[in-house]
Enzyme design. Structure first.
Site, short mmCIF file in Angstrom:
data_model
loop_
_atom_site.label_atom_id
_atom_site.label_comp_id
_atom_site.label_asym_id
_atom_site.label_seq_id
_atom_site.Cartn_x
_atom_site.Cartn_y
_atom_site.Cartn_z
N CYS A 149 -49.11 68.57 33.87
CA CYS A 149 -49.15 69.07 35.24
C CYS A 149 -50.51 69.73 35.41
CB CYS A 149 -47.97 70.00 35.54
SG CYS A 149 -47.68 71.30 34.33
N ASN A 150 -50.55 70.93 35.94
CA ASN A 150 -51.83 71.62 36.07
C ASN A 150 -52.12 72.42 34.80
OD1 ASN A 150 -53.75 73.77 36.72
ND2 ASN A 150 -53.69 72.94 38.78
#
Length: 208
Positions: A149-150
């Site tokens: 994800c981030n």
């Protein structure tokens, strides 16, 4: 004896003592605020070398890869955007579950993007079937899939936890423990945590 109203009326601003206050802002600026009968003045002081305060931006890359299974890796967008890291771990597939994060190597990797918001109210379980199917695809092709994800803290660990629960029949606690061991920074948000716990009770034995 003077009444309170008399004291207030006889009070003069000229009797105020001059006050100086040193202030350091969150960006590290050093100010000198001076208050006196004449009003308030603010003067910016020179920054002392090496004496900065406030927030310090962390510009270091998070290239730590969590090896959950030989074919299943977990990491952040930094790792997903670093071709040396991807090649070192022989990544062939990338499952991007961030929102608004680009895929940089479309000619070298097989990508799947599922945009998930990292909010407690987001229904993380609704994305598990699609995510698990892509992970299975990488496994069946003898590939290695990186789920990211981030920050690699909430969304991607949640997806991997869900995969282990569904495909390997692990309990939430066992799946979370194995993911945490592979990537210690893993910490699903409170909503995802609760949803995955409930998912174990409701869906674990229900095939897709």
């Amino acid at each position: 004896m003077h009444s309170l109203s008399q004291e207030i009326q006889s009070f003069s601003l000229t009797r105020l003592r001059r006050q100086c206050t040193h202030v350091t802002t969150v960006t590290g600026r050093r100010l000198l605020e001076t208050r006196s009968a004449g009003g308030e003045q603010v003067e910016e002081l020179e920054q002392e070398q090496g004496a900065g305060c406030g927030f310090i931006e962390d510009t270091s890359l998070d290239l730590q890869i969590g090896v959950v299974r030989p074919f299943l890796l977990l990491g952040s967008q930094d790792a997903a955007h670093d071709i040396d890291t991807l090649q070192r771990f022989k990544v062939s597939h990338v499952l991007n579950v961030a929102y608004g994060v680009s895929n940089l190597f479309p000619h070298q990797m097989v990508y799947k993007t599922i945009q998930i918001l990292d909010l407690p109210d987001t229904d993380i379980t609704s994305y598990l079937k699609e995510s698990s199917t892509f992970i299975d695809q990488a496994k069946e092709q003898d590939g290695v899939v990186l789920v990211h994800c981030n920050a690699g803290v909430s969304r991607s660990p949640s997806v991997v936890i869900g995969y282990l629960m569904i495909r390997e029949g692990l309990s939430f606690d066992d799946a979370f423990s194995q993911v945490k061991q592979a990537r210690p920074s893993s910490r699903p948000n409170s909503g995802f945590y609760q949803q995955l716990q409930n998912y174990e009770c409701e869906q674990l034995h229900s095939p897709f």
